[in-house]
Design a protein around this motif. Sequence first.
Motif, PDB file in Angstrom:
ATOM      1  N   LEU A   1      20.083 -39.099 -58.953  1.00 19.05           N
ATOM      2  CA  LEU A   1      21.445 -38.186 -58.677  1.00 19.05           C
ATOM      3  C   LEU A   1      20.305 -37.184 -57.623  1.00 19.05           C
ATOM      4  N   LEU A   2      19.357 -36.828 -57.538  1.00 19.63           N
ATOM      5  CA  LEU A   2      19.043 -35.554 -56.575  1.00 19.63           C
ATOM      6  C   LEU A   2      18.524 -36.917 -55.526  1.00 19.63           C
ATOM      7  N   ARG A   3      17.851 -37.937 -55.518  1.00 20.47           N
ATOM      8  CA  ARG A   3      17.530 -39.160 -54.563  1.00 20.47           C
ATOM      9  C   ARG A   3      18.552 -39.466 -53.892  1.00 20.47           C
ATOM     10  N   LEU A   4      19.795 -39.465 -54.247  1.00 19.10           N
ATOM     11  CA  LEU A   4      20.607 -40.270 -53.449  1.00 19.10           C
ATOM     12  C   LEU A   4      21.182 -39.562 -52.614  1.00 19.10           C
ATOM     13  N   THR A   5      20.719 -38.389 -52.302  1.00 16.17           N
ATOM     14  CA  THR A   5      21.686 -37.112 -51.430  1.00 16.17           C
ATOM     15  C   THR A   5      20.909 -37.517 -50.220  1.00 16.17           C
ATOM     16  N   ARG A   6      19.668 -38.484 -49.809  1.00 11.89           N
ATOM     17  CA  ARG A   6      19.418 -38.873 -48.795  1.00 11.89           C
ATOM     18  C   ARG A   6      20.277 -40.182 -48.315  1.00 11.89           C
ATOM     19  N   ILE A   7      20.620 -40.138 -48.578  1.00  9.92           N
ATOM     20  CA  ILE A   7      21.523 -41.483 -48.402  1.00  9.92           C
ATOM     21  C   ILE A   7      22.859 -40.995 -47.043  1.00  9.92           C
TER      22      ILE A   7
ATOM     23  N   SER B   1      13.339 -17.254 -65.040  1.00 12.97           N
ATOM     24  CA  SER B   1      13.529 -18.610 -65.454  1.00 12.97           C
ATOM     25  C   SER B   1      14.499 -19.138 -63.911  1.00 12.97           C
ATOM     26  N   VAL B   2      15.215 -19.026 -62.922  1.00 14.08           N
ATOM     27  CA  VAL B   2      15.790 -19.499 -62.099  1.00 14.08           C
ATOM     28  C   VAL B   2      14.464 -19.416 -61.131  1.00 14.08           C
ATOM     29  N   GLU B   3      13.342 -18.636 -60.639  1.00 11.38           N
ATOM     30  CA  GLU B   3      12.189 -18.287 -60.286  1.00 11.38           C
ATOM     31  C   GLU B   3      11.365 -19.203 -60.840  1.00 11.38           C
ATOM     32  N   LEU B   4      11.514 -19.637 -61.824  1.00 11.95           N
ATOM     33  CA  LEU B   4      10.010 -20.799 -62.469  1.00 11.95           C
ATOM     34  C   LEU B   4      10.829 -22.306 -61.707  1.00 11.95           C
ATOM     35  N   PHE B   5      11.884 -22.113 -62.040  1.00 12.33           N
ATOM     36  CA  PHE B   5      12.667 -23.879 -61.458  1.00 12.33           C
ATOM     37  C   PHE B   5      12.686 -23.920 -60.310  1.00 12.33           C
ATOM     38  N   ARG B   6      12.590 -22.953 -59.265  1.00 11.92           N
ATOM     39  CA  ARG B   6      12.378 -22.900 -58.172  1.00 11.92           C
ATOM     40  C   ARG B   6      11.045 -23.170 -57.700  1.00 11.92           C
ATOM     41  N   ARG B   7      10.475 -23.223 -58.282  1.00 15.98           N
ATOM     42  CA  ARG B   7       9.200 -23.531 -57.982  1.00 15.98           C
ATOM     43  C   ARG B   7       8.648 -25.041 -58.472  1.00 15.98           C
ATOM     44  N   VAL B   8       9.065 -25.208 -60.078  1.00 17.48           N
ATOM     45  CA  VAL B   8       9.223 -26.970 -60.290  1.00 17.48           C
ATOM     46  C   VAL B   8      10.131 -27.726 -59.331  1.00 17.48           C
ATOM     47  N   VAL B   9      11.107 -27.269 -58.282  1.00 19.08           N
ATOM     48  CA  VAL B   9      11.325 -27.836 -56.862  1.00 19.08           C
ATOM     49  C   VAL B   9      10.685 -27.897 -55.684  1.00 19.08           C
ATOM     50  N   GLU B  10       9.707 -26.498 -55.234  1.00 10.60           N
ATOM     51  CA  GLU B  10       8.996 -26.281 -54.028  1.00 10.60           C
ATOM     52  C   GLU B  10       8.300 -26.912 -54.607  1.00 10.60           C
ATOM     53  N   GLY B  11       7.107 -27.570 -54.947  1.00 12.95           N
ATOM     54  CA  GLY B  11       6.080 -27.574 -55.617  1.00 12.95           C
ATOM     55  C   GLY B  11       6.173 -29.383 -56.207  1.00 12.95           C
ATOM     56  N   SER B  12       7.479 -30.030 -55.984  1.00 13.86           N
ATOM     57  CA  SER B  12       7.213 -31.432 -56.106  1.00 13.86           C
ATOM     58  C   SER B  12       7.636 -32.686 -54.792  1.00 13.86           C
ATOM     59  N   ASP B  13       7.228 -33.787 -55.498  1.00 12.14           N
ATOM     60  CA  ASP B  13       7.474 -34.926 -54.245  1.00 12.14           C
ATOM     61  C   ASP B  13       9.536 -34.952 -53.744  1.00 12.14           C
ATOM     62  N   LEU B  14       9.995 -34.428 -55.349  1.00 13.16           N
ATOM     63  CA  LEU B  14      11.911 -34.296 -53.610  1.00 13.16           C
ATOM     64  C   LEU B  14      11.897 -33.907 -52.625  1.00 13.16           C
ATOM     65  N   LYS B  15      12.346 -34.630 -51.668  1.00 23.01           N
ATOM     66  CA  LYS B  15      12.607 -34.752 -50.156  1.00 23.01           C
ATOM     67  C   LYS B  15      14.896 -34.254 -50.836  1.00 23.01           C
ATOM     68  N   LEU B  16      14.503 -32.936 -50.336  1.00 23.54           N
ATOM     69  CA  LEU B  16      16.240 -33.068 -50.036  1.00 23.54           C
ATOM     70  C   LEU B  16      17.080 -31.762 -49.227  1.00 23.54           C
ATOM     71  N   PRO B  17      18.425 -32.178 -48.620  1.00 25.88           N
ATOM     72  CA  PRO B  17      18.838 -31.174 -47.563  1.00 25.88           C
ATOM     73  C   PRO B  17      18.711 -30.058 -48.882  1.00 25.88           C
ATOM     74  N   ALA B  18      18.151 -28.484 -46.934  1.00 24.33           N
ATOM     75  CA  ALA B  18      18.168 -28.159 -46.975  1.00 24.33           C
ATOM     76  C   ALA B  18      19.054 -26.817 -48.306  1.00 24.33           C
ATOM     77  N   ASP B  19      20.155 -27.377 -47.952  1.00 21.87           N
ATOM     78  CA  ASP B  19      21.947 -26.429 -49.205  1.00 21.87           C
ATOM     79  C   ASP B  19      21.283 -26.399 -49.878  1.00 21.87           C
ATOM     80  N   LEU B  20      21.378 -27.791 -50.398  1.00 22.43           N
ATOM     81  CA  LEU B  20      21.229 -28.646 -51.667  1.00 22.43           C
ATOM     82  C   LEU B  20      19.872 -27.539 -52.490  1.00 22.43           C
ATOM     83  N   LYS B  21      18.911 -27.629 -52.107  1.00 24.54           N
ATOM     84  CA  LYS B  21      17.361 -27.776 -52.210  1.00 24.54           C
ATOM     85  C   LYS B  21      17.506 -25.967 -52.806  1.00 24.54           C
TER      86      LYS B  21
END
Length: 222
Positions: free
Chosen positions: A197-203, A134-154
Motif C-alpha cells: 500500500l505504501l509503495r502505491l503512493t508513488r503512483i 517507540s515512535v522514534e524507533l519506527f522512524r528509524r525503521v522508515v528512514e533506514g529502509s528502501d521505501l521511497k515515499l512522499p515527504a509529508d507521508l514519510k
Amino acid sequence: MTESATTKGEQTRELILSTALRLFREQGYGKTTMRAIATEAGVSVGNAYYYYGSKEHLMQAYYDHLQVQHVEAVESVLATEKAFVPRLTGVLRAWLEVSAPYHEFAGTFFRTAAEPKSPLSPFSDQSRPAREASVELFRRVVEGSDLKLPADLKAELPELLWLMQMGIVLFWVHDDSKDLRRTKALIDRSVPLVDRLLRLTRIPGVRGVTNDLVGLIRSIKA
C-alpha cells in the motif's frame, strides 16, 4: 551523593521494580499492593514509595524498561536489513519476544490501561516518554529502509506504524494460541500488505488520495 550510594539506590530501585512485575504476573495488577511489593522486596513501605510514588509509577517504569529492551533487541535487524518488510517485521516480532514474560497478566493490566483517563493509557501524558521513544524507533525503521515515499507521508508514517503496533498489542492481549501463533501470523501477513500500500503512493493517480490521508491525519492531531 557518593558513587556507592548511587549504585545501591539503583539496585534498590531495580529490585522494587522486578519484584512488582513478578507480583503483577503472579497475583494480578489490581490485587498487588505497594505494601506487598515492599514486603516481598525486603524494603520498608516508605522506601518503596520513595522510589515509586504509586503502582502507576511502577508501570510507567515498566513501559520505559520494556522500551529499552525493545530497542536493544532490534539493533541487529536495523543494522543489517534495508528492505522495509524485514525491518518492520523484525521490530514487531522483537516486541513479542521482550513482552513474552508479561503476557499472562496483560489482560488484567489492560483493563486499567484501556480507561481513557488512566495514566497508564499508552496515549496519556504520563506515557509520553515511552510513546515518543517507540515512535522514534519506527522512524528509524522508515528512514533506514528502501521505501521511497512522499515527504509529508514519510513524516507521519512512524506514528501510524506505532498505532499499528498498538492494534497488534490489543490482539496479543487476547491471543491464547500456542506460542502466539495467531499474533505472529497477523504480523507476518499484515506487514507485506502495508508495504504494498505504501509503495502505491508513488503512483501519480494515487497521489491525491495520499494528500487527503495526510490532511486527515494532521487535522485529527491538531
